[in-house]
Design a protein around this motif. Sequence first.
Motif, PDB file in Angstrom:
ATOM      1  N   GLU A 163       0.817  -1.207   0.000  1.00  7.54           N
ATOM      2  CA  GLU A 163       0.000   0.000   0.000  1.00  7.54           C
ATOM      3  C   GLU A 163       0.855   1.263   0.000  1.00  7.54           C
ATOM      4  O   GLU A 163       0.644   2.179  -0.786  1.00  7.54           O
ATOM      5  CB  GLU A 163      -0.935   0.013   1.222  1.00  7.54           C
ATOM      6  CG  GLU A 163      -2.184  -0.843   1.050  1.00  7.54           C
ATOM      7  CD  GLU A 163      -2.899  -0.560  -0.274  1.00  7.54           C
ATOM      8  OE1 GLU A 163      -3.156   0.631  -0.559  1.00  7.54           O
ATOM      9  OE2 GLU A 163      -3.153  -1.524  -1.029  1.00  7.54           O
TER      10      GLU A 163
ATOM     11  N   LYS B 213       2.623   1.738  -3.357  1.00  7.96           N
ATOM     12  CA  LYS B 213       1.724   2.178  -4.419  1.00  7.96           C
ATOM     13  C   LYS B 213       1.490   3.679  -4.383  1.00  7.96           C
ATOM     14  O   LYS B 213       1.287   4.317  -5.415  1.00  7.96           O
ATOM     15  CB  LYS B 213       0.368   1.465  -4.265  1.00  7.96           C
ATOM     16  CG  LYS B 213       0.162   0.344  -5.287  1.00  7.96           C
ATOM     17  CD  LYS B 213      -1.218  -0.247  -5.159  1.00  7.96           C
ATOM     18  CE  LYS B 213      -1.119  -1.706  -4.776  1.00  7.96           C
ATOM     19  NZ  LYS B 213      -2.409  -2.361  -4.603  1.00  7.96           N
ATOM     20  N   ASN B 214       1.522   4.228  -3.165  1.00  5.46           N
ATOM     21  CA  ASN B 214       1.205   5.643  -3.038  1.00  5.46           C
ATOM     22  C   ASN B 214       2.425   6.532  -2.845  1.00  5.46           C
ATOM     23  O   ASN B 214       2.288   7.728  -2.603  1.00  5.46           O
ATOM     24  CB  ASN B 214       0.241   5.833  -1.861  1.00  5.46           C
ATOM     25  CG  ASN B 214      -1.016   5.035  -2.075  1.00  5.46           C
ATOM     26  OD1 ASN B 214      -1.573   5.029  -3.171  1.00  5.46           O
ATOM     27  ND2 ASN B 214      -1.458   4.316  -1.047  1.00  5.46           N
TER      28      ASN B 214
END
Lengths: 252, 292
Positions: free
Chosen positions: A235, A238-239
């Motif tokens: 997560e 991805k960001n």
Amino acid sequence: MLELKHISQEFGGLRALDEVNLIVNEGQIYGLIGPNGAGKTTLFNIITGIYQPTEGGVYFQGQKIDGNPPHQVARMGIGRTFQNIRLFAKLSVLDNVRVGSHAVTQAGLFGSILGLPVVRREEKQILHKSQTLLEMVGLQDKRWEYAENLSYGEQRRLEIARALALQPTLLLLDEPAAGMNATEKQELMSLIYYIQKEMKLTILLVEHDMNLVMSICERIAVLDYGRKIADGSPEQIKNDERVIQSYLGAPA
Amino acid sequence: MDAFLMQYIDPYYLRILVLIGINIILALGLNITTGVTGQLSMGHAGFMSLGAYTSAILSLQFAAPFWAALLCGALVAAFFGFLIGIPTLRLEGDYLAMVTIGFAEIVRVFFLNFEPGGKAVGLSGIPQNTTFGIVLLLVIIVIFFNARLLKSRLGRSMYAIRENEIAAEACGVNITRIKVLAFTIGAFLGGLGGALYAHYMFFIRPQDFAFMQSIELLNMVILGGMGSIPGTILGAIILTIAPELLRIVAEYRLLFYGALLVLLMIFRPNGLLGDVRIYDLRKRWMNKEVGA
């Protein structure tokens, strides 16, 4: 379990890796991603003893392992596969896996040529174990084929079986899904899951297929131009602003 | 046994049979180094020469028993095989071939100037202890141990080195040790073959073990099929018989011999039995049956 401390690698004037730190914990599936030429395979070659890092150290289970030749590193329990498949082309599928068990067997010259009972027992165990591994990767039916006659996906699975034959505690997979189609990738993902659970392995893998990396890795590190630019959960990666910029690209 | 055989076989044929046997032993040695482990050795005659001279000198000067002369010849050759094995750790392919050629030449020139070896005249009057029976027995033993070795853990790691050194190392194979081992075993058999040869021929000269002899042995391994025991045996048989059969064409003998090699390599680039396995034969046979 595996710790890289300030690893730098120079080839001539080129700095392929620059102060890379990495900690892989026991039982993790750890992903290593980054653009081509970022130094991922170089890092694998340092861990497995093919290269000696210019600076820094590699620690495996608390022990410093850099400076050991590759076969010693293998014997400590680090198995690997190769990005550009390196099978023993003119050996049978079964023999490929049997060579893999070299590190965990003992038979010497005289025992072998005299056919001592100890050696024969060991051979039986090797055969049994190799067949179990082939069963697991679904190549048992092709065990007598030459390795070079297998399809691309099969060859990659055979490399995994061969690496597992040395009973590793840490498995390094260099682009295991390269050249595979969607179904094969799906099968590979379940295989990686399975071996990690079944054999209580720690896995470090390099892969370009984001779908695969994001779904099976618990933790991911990103390399770019030899520097680690991020590490964290899928997560977080991805960001991450820098990762998107240098590797993932912005969603269209 | 030989006297018994002589009643039935012409001595000329018996001689060819003995030479085939000696060549099988020599070629199986080279097969381990070059065919199985993939380390190109073009100086096998050097090991043969060491075995021949060591055993001959032991027999002539010290009246050593035959078996002791054979064993010492093989061991001396093995020791040099071990020494020559060390530079191979750094060298590959063509470079290694140069080193082995150089080694065999050094051995040849050494015996050319070696007083107890009779210098250029060579040694004569070596007791003819090598009989067909002994050669047959040794061939069987050598084949048996060879087969055992190649099917073992060490044999597999030798093939693995030939196929891919980096992958072999990643499997925990100590390639340094295995390569030196392969050279030592190959040289041992080279020395054994040389010692048998010396005790069959009465008479040896340095030029019996010149470069062409190394090439001849290498041809047997390549022609038969690298790394295959039946292939190497077949190669040794064919290349021992071929020059005899070609006596019909008299002065064109070498020409035909060369042409034979070229043709075989065109039609069987992996050697006669280099990639033939019972498994493949059975598969092909079964497919044919289905087709029919």
